[in-house]
Design an enzyme around this catalytic site. Structure first.
Site, PDB file in Angstrom:
ATOM      1  CB  SER A 167      -0.796  -0.337   1.113  1.00 62.62           C
ATOM      2  OG  SER A 167      -1.862   0.655   1.451  1.00 62.62           O
ATOM      3  CG  HIS A 194      -4.489  -1.111  -0.506  1.00 60.74           C
ATOM      4  ND1 HIS A 194      -4.250  -0.658   1.082  1.00 60.74           N
ATOM      5  CD2 HIS A 194      -5.074  -2.538  -0.508  1.00 60.74           C
ATOM      6  CE1 HIS A 194      -4.129  -1.700   1.639  1.00 60.74           C
ATOM      7  NE2 HIS A 194      -4.747  -2.696   0.886  1.00 60.74           N
ATOM      8  CG  ASP A 290      -5.277  -5.532   3.047  1.00 60.59           C
ATOM      9  OD1 ASP A 290      -6.193  -6.222   3.214  1.00 60.59           O
ATOM     10  OD2 ASP A 290      -5.833  -5.207   2.275  1.00 60.59           O
TER      11      ASP A 290
END
Length: 358
Positions: A167, A194, A290
């Protein structure tokens, strides 16, 4: 949440100010019209979110992002006139720690804000990630992510697979890791970064400059082959559906409630099943949690799992979640991960004596 604006255009800054004024959960604490001014103001009064322009005289937005993330880190959203036209700077800023990017909304003749909705969506997403109550917004468990796959279980796969999740700071980390893998790498590589789907094709093209292997957007229904990098290219979640000797890529909207899109947990969890060929999971720099649970599921299913260390992470959120869960068998500096992944696949490493496997 306390928000700051960095934009050399007073018109663009005013548009952003008006949008924020309509959102009671966000408070504008300062506006800077140059990168240099932003560095001074951030040091004096750190915001929780910065809306960062890219093209500015003096220090550009990417370099300003790098310096702020080193000295007064916070969430940075790139808001620039054209994210497509400034693609290289967008990925540079994301590599330094910007979370996402969106086009600057435009004020219409009637005073309406054309193009404001994408920015509003990004702000709501950030509020879910870092605002009050953020720990209640956890991704679905690996077991839940796997529920839709149970009916499609087939015999273990013979295809070696590496799954990577990232991310904040991910583009630069991915470039370095993929650059360490050879062009004839005997495994398929799946990547969930992401990033909004509008930037995914540009990210794939940018990564191709760093990776010896071909890099492309994963296509729903596409069958995996070794020596290829498949990048998640949708706001839905990319997962692996087992099929025959390898696997087929699929996209699913589930879990819908997660703020992380595409979800690393969903990808990792779809790989958490028996397999004959080597399987490696890697969790890189990123905000939030995540991927931690999914990496643990991969480890428990016999995969070799790695998380990036704190010292080399732009944001030590996702890798920390993995470390806290004991999901990672190794926690390594970024510069060592590519070689370790390569060696694990080339050695045919399949974990059979992991103490976490039940």
């Amino acid at each position: 949440m306390k928000v700051a604006i960095v934009n050399d255009s007073r018109t663009a800054a005013e548009v952003l100010r008006r949008i924020l004024a309509e959102l009671p959960e966000f408070e504008l604490i300062w506006t800077a019209y140059s990168g240099e001014e932003a560095l001074r103001l951030a040091a004096d009064k750190r915001p929780e979110i910065i809306l960062m322009d890219l093209i500015m005289p003096g220090i550009d937005g990417a370099e300003t992002t790098r310096r702020i993330m080193q000295t007064t880190p916070c969430v940075i959203l790139v808001v620039t006139a054209t994210t497509v036209g400034n693609r290289s700077l967008v990925f540079e800023a994301m590599g330094y720690g910007a979370l996402d990017a969106v086009n600057t909304p435009v004020m219409g003749t009637a005073g309406d804000m054309a193009g404001a909705e994408p920015l509003l969506q990004k702000l709501r997403m950030v509020a879910r990630l870092v605002g009050p109550g953020r720990h209640t917004d956890r991704p679905s468990s690996p077991a839940g992510a796997q529920a839709g796959l149970i009916s499609r279980i087939t015999p273990p796969s013979n295809l070696a697979i590496v799954a990577i999740g990232s991310s904040t700071g991910g583009p630069q980390a991915l470039a370095q890791l993929l650059g360490a893998l050879p062009g004839n790498f005997p495994a398929a590589v799946l990547v969930a970064q992401h990033v909004d789907e509008q930037f995914a094709p540009g990210l794939a093209a940018w990564l191709q400059h760093h990776a010896p292997m071909p890099v492309s957007i994963g296509v729903d229904g596409e069958r995996l082959v070794a020596g290829h990098v498949y990048l998640a290219g949708s706001n839905d979640h990319m997962i692996l559906e087992r099929s025959g000797e390898g696997g087929v890529l699929r996209y699913t909207p589930h879990p819908r409630e997660t703020a992380y899109r595409p979800s690393v947990d969903a990808l990792f969890s779809s790989l958490a099943h028996s397999h004959r060929a080597p399987r490696v999971g890697v969790l890189l720099t990123g905000m939030g949690r995540d991927g931690g649970e999914g990496l643990l599921a991969m480890r428990q299913a016999g995969a070799y799992t790695i998380a990036q260390d704190k010292a080399t992470s732009i944001v030590y959120g996702m890798p920390k979640a993995a470390a806290d869960l004991k999901a990672a068998m190794e926690i390594l500096p970024l510069g060592q991960i590519g070689a370790r992944v390569r060696d694990a696949i080339l050695a045919g490493k399949v974990r059979t004596a992991d103490p976490l496997r039940g």
